[in-house]
Motif scaffolding. Structure first.
Motif, PDB file in Angstrom:
ATOM      1  N   ARG A 136       3.504  -8.922  13.816  1.00  0.00           N
ATOM      2  CA  ARG A 136       3.175  -8.941  12.481  1.00  0.00           C
ATOM      3  C   ARG A 136       3.406  -7.185  11.978  1.00  0.00           C
ATOM      4  O   ARG A 136       2.937  -6.292  13.327  1.00  0.00           O
ATOM      5  CB  ARG A 136       2.083  -9.160  12.009  1.00  0.00           C
ATOM      6  N   TYR A 137       3.871  -6.883  11.648  1.00  0.00           N
ATOM      7  CA  TYR A 137       3.831  -5.805  10.572  1.00  0.00           C
ATOM      8  C   TYR A 137       3.481  -5.526   8.926  1.00  0.00           C
ATOM      9  O   TYR A 137       4.045  -6.598   8.412  1.00  0.00           O
ATOM     10  CB  TYR A 137       5.169  -4.746  10.287  1.00  0.00           C
ATOM     11  N   ALA A 138       3.305  -4.758   8.034  1.00  0.00           N
ATOM     12  CA  ALA A 138       2.951  -4.532   6.541  1.00  0.00           C
ATOM     13  C   ALA A 138       4.949  -4.930   6.244  1.00  0.00           C
ATOM     14  O   ALA A 138       5.425  -3.149   6.158  1.00  0.00           O
ATOM     15  CB  ALA A 138       2.462  -3.747   6.413  1.00  0.00           C
ATOM     16  N   ARG A 180       0.068   3.130  16.513  1.00  0.00           N
ATOM     17  CA  ARG A 180      -1.350   3.138  17.291  1.00  0.00           C
ATOM     18  C   ARG A 180      -1.683   4.305  18.183  1.00  0.00           C
ATOM     19  O   ARG A 180      -1.118   4.153  18.856  1.00  0.00           O
ATOM     20  CB  ARG A 180      -1.914   1.829  17.234  1.00  0.00           C
ATOM     21  N   GLN A 236       6.057  -2.238  -5.859  1.00  0.00           N
ATOM     22  CA  GLN A 236       6.617  -2.383  -5.005  1.00  0.00           C
ATOM     23  C   GLN A 236       7.782  -3.877  -5.064  1.00  0.00           C
ATOM     24  O   GLN A 236       7.245  -5.554  -5.483  1.00  0.00           O
ATOM     25  CB  GLN A 236       5.564  -2.901  -4.195  1.00  0.00           C
ATOM     26  N   LYS A 252       5.608  -0.090  16.755  1.00  0.00           N
ATOM     27  CA  LYS A 252       4.866  -0.079  16.009  1.00  0.00           C
ATOM     28  C   LYS A 252       3.836   1.278  16.423  1.00  0.00           C
ATOM     29  O   LYS A 252       4.017   1.555  17.920  1.00  0.00           O
ATOM     30  CB  LYS A 252       3.642  -1.255  16.758  1.00  0.00           C
ATOM     31  N   TYR A 300     -12.160  -7.757   2.637  1.00  0.00           N
ATOM     32  CA  TYR A 300     -11.439  -7.282   3.164  1.00  0.00           C
ATOM     33  C   TYR A 300     -11.592  -8.069   4.645  1.00  0.00           C
ATOM     34  O   TYR A 300     -10.494  -8.373   5.079  1.00  0.00           O
ATOM     35  CB  TYR A 300     -11.386  -6.061   3.045  1.00  0.00           C
ATOM     36  N   MET A 356      -1.943  -4.776   0.722  1.00  0.00           N
ATOM     37  CA  MET A 356      -1.744  -4.231  -0.594  1.00  0.00           C
ATOM     38  C   MET A 356      -3.309  -3.514  -1.113  1.00  0.00           C
ATOM     39  O   MET A 356      -3.553  -4.216  -1.895  1.00  0.00           O
ATOM     40  CB  MET A 356      -0.843  -4.324  -1.573  1.00  0.00           C
ATOM     41  N   GLU A 357      -2.832  -2.511  -1.196  1.00  0.00           N
ATOM     42  CA  GLU A 357      -3.882  -1.825  -1.944  1.00  0.00           C
ATOM     43  C   GLU A 357      -3.249  -0.982  -3.544  1.00  0.00           C
ATOM     44  O   GLU A 357      -3.708  -0.180  -4.310  1.00  0.00           O
ATOM     45  CB  GLU A 357      -4.557  -0.890  -1.140  1.00  0.00           C
TER      46      GLU A 357
HETATM   47  C1  LIG Z   1      -6.071  -2.180   3.021  1.00  0.00           C
HETATM   48  C2  LIG Z   1      -5.205  -2.072   2.918  1.00  0.00           C
HETATM   49  C3  LIG Z   1      -3.697  -1.382   1.653  1.00  0.00           C
HETATM   50  C4  LIG Z   1      -2.584  -1.716   2.113  1.00  0.00           C
HETATM   51  N1  LIG Z   1      -1.506  -1.516   1.157  1.00  0.00           N
HETATM   52  C5  LIG Z   1      -0.736  -0.705   1.317  1.00  0.00           C
HETATM   53  C6  LIG Z   1       0.575  -0.983   0.257  1.00  0.00           C
HETATM   54  O1  LIG Z   1      -0.054  -1.253  -1.399  1.00  0.00           O
HETATM   55  N2  LIG Z   1       2.360  -0.959   0.415  1.00  0.00           N
HETATM   56  C7  LIG Z   1       2.381  -0.887   1.195  1.00  0.00           C
HETATM   57  O2  LIG Z   1       3.261  -1.042   1.729  1.00  0.00           O
HETATM   58  N3  LIG Z   1       1.561  -1.342   2.438  1.00  0.00           N
HETATM   59  C8  LIG Z   1      -0.547  -1.396   1.924  1.00  0.00           C
HETATM   60  N4  LIG Z   1      -1.030  -1.292   3.760  1.00  0.00           N
HETATM   61  C9  LIG Z   1      -0.082  -1.331   4.739  1.00  0.00           C
HETATM   62  C10 LIG Z   1      -0.786  -0.419   5.656  1.00  0.00           C
HETATM   63  O3  LIG Z   1       0.414   0.596   5.403  1.00  0.00           O
HETATM   64  C11 LIG Z   1      -0.176  -0.887   7.003  1.00  0.00           C
HETATM   65  O4  LIG Z   1      -1.050  -1.784   7.962  1.00  0.00           O
HETATM   66  C12 LIG Z   1      -0.077   0.732   8.001  1.00  0.00           C
HETATM   67  O5  LIG Z   1       0.781   1.782   8.550  1.00  0.00           O
HETATM   68  C13 LIG Z   1      -0.111  -0.219   9.620  1.00  0.00           C
HETATM   69  O6  LIG Z   1       1.162  -1.227   9.861  1.00  0.00           O
HETATM   70  P1  LIG Z   1       1.120  -2.014  10.109  1.00  0.00           P
HETATM   71  O7  LIG Z   1       0.130  -3.190   9.124  1.00  0.00           O
HETATM   72  O8  LIG Z   1       2.669  -2.416  10.217  1.00  0.00           O
HETATM   73  O9  LIG Z   1       1.268  -2.412  11.644  1.00  0.00           O
HETATM   74  C14 LIG Z   1      -1.903  -1.863   3.244  1.00  0.00           C
HETATM   75  C15 LIG Z   1      -2.858  -2.230   4.124  1.00  0.00           C
HETATM   76  C16 LIG Z   1      -4.222  -1.923   3.991  1.00  0.00           C
HETATM   77  C17 LIG Z   1      -5.338  -2.892   5.739  1.00  0.00           C
END
Ligand SMILES: Cc1cc2nc3c(=O)[nH]c(=O)nc-3n(C[C@H](O)[C@H](O)[C@H](O)COP(=O)(O)O)c2cc1C
Length: 210
Positions: free
Chosen positions: A10-12, A199, A66, A197, A135, A155-156
């Motif tokens: 998984r990744y964002a 970390r 976004q 990834k 959360y 997303m925040e």
């Molecule tokens: C509470 C929270 C808010 C986040 N907000 C955004 C956001 O608005 N847009 C986005 O593209 N990623 C957002 N992210 C993703 C983080 O940037 C991402 O989880 C982090 O860089 C780690 O990468 P990974 O989740 O791909 O492993 C958010 C993550 C968290 C936990």
């Protein structure tokens, strides 16, 4: 795939391809969210799940534009209670008695303890506490989706007051705090698809005390 493999997968996600996620998978993710632990078991939040294209586009405009907000299959909005009230607290304790079919004196004492503290407390403090619980549930939703091979973006990056207005959340005693886009990664267009990834080493995060 094993647990860690799935969490590694998984990744964002930054771009989604618009493909619909089946309802049974959405239901599983929602079930996992509802099974998340929360402080005192109060589950002080609701989840609004949006598939309506126009509404997603409207929310995208107040979400730093976004792309995943519009291109996801389902947009989950986590909306925390704006405060703790007697009625909200009692509902959970009454439900516990109903489901367990008995009244437990310790639980009743605990109910009274919460009633003597939470409703009187500053509303903002209560909302922040409730949002923290949302959360935790978000995190469980992210992991559950990964287990099903479904992509997500936590997303925040949005304007909560504007999302509250669009969805009339304040009238319902709710405030948006975090969102989760759910869908499938757009392999062609997501710049992060093949990125490693990142970390920090585990030992920078953990201290063992024996
Ligand atoms: C509470 C929270 C808010 C986040 N907000 C955004 C956001 O608005 N847009 C986005 O593209 N990623 C957002 N992210 C993703 C983080 O940037 C991402 O989880 C982090 O860089 C780690 O990468 P990974 O989740 O791909 O492993 C958010 C993550 C968290 C936990």
């Amino acid at each position: 795939m094993e647990l860690i493999e799935k969490l590694q997968w998984r990744y964002a996600t930054k771009a989604m391809n618009g493909q619909k996620v089946d309802q049974d998978k959405i239901d599983t993710i929602l079930k996992a969210i509802s099974l998340a632990p929360t402080s005192s078991g109060l589950q002080p939040f609701e989840v609004i799940v949006i598939t309506n294209t126009e509404l997603k586009k409207e929310i995208q405009k107040v979400s730093w534009n976004q792309p995943v907000v519009a291109d996801c299959s389902h947009l989950f909005i986590f909306a925390a209670w704006d405060t703790y009230t007697e009625a909200r607290i009692n509902r959970v304790f009454d439900l516990t008695n109903e489901i367990r079919g008995s009244k437990d004196e310790r639980l009743e004492n605990y109910r009274q303890k919460l009633l003597s503290v939470y409703p009187q407390r500053d509303e903002e403090e209560n909302f922040q506490h409730a949002a923290r619980q949302a959360y935790i549930a978000l995190s469980q939703g992210l992991s559950a989706a990964a287990f099903l091979g479904i992509d997500t973006t936590p997303m925040e990056g949005f304007e909560p007051e504007k999302v509250d207005q669009i969805l009339n959340l304040r009238e319902k005693g709710l405030r948006s705090c975090v969102m989760m886009a759910v869908g499938y990664r757009d392999i062609e267009n997501d710049r992060l698809v093949d990125q490693k990834k990142v970390r920090k080493p585990i030992d920078e995060m953990v201290t063992f005390i024996n």
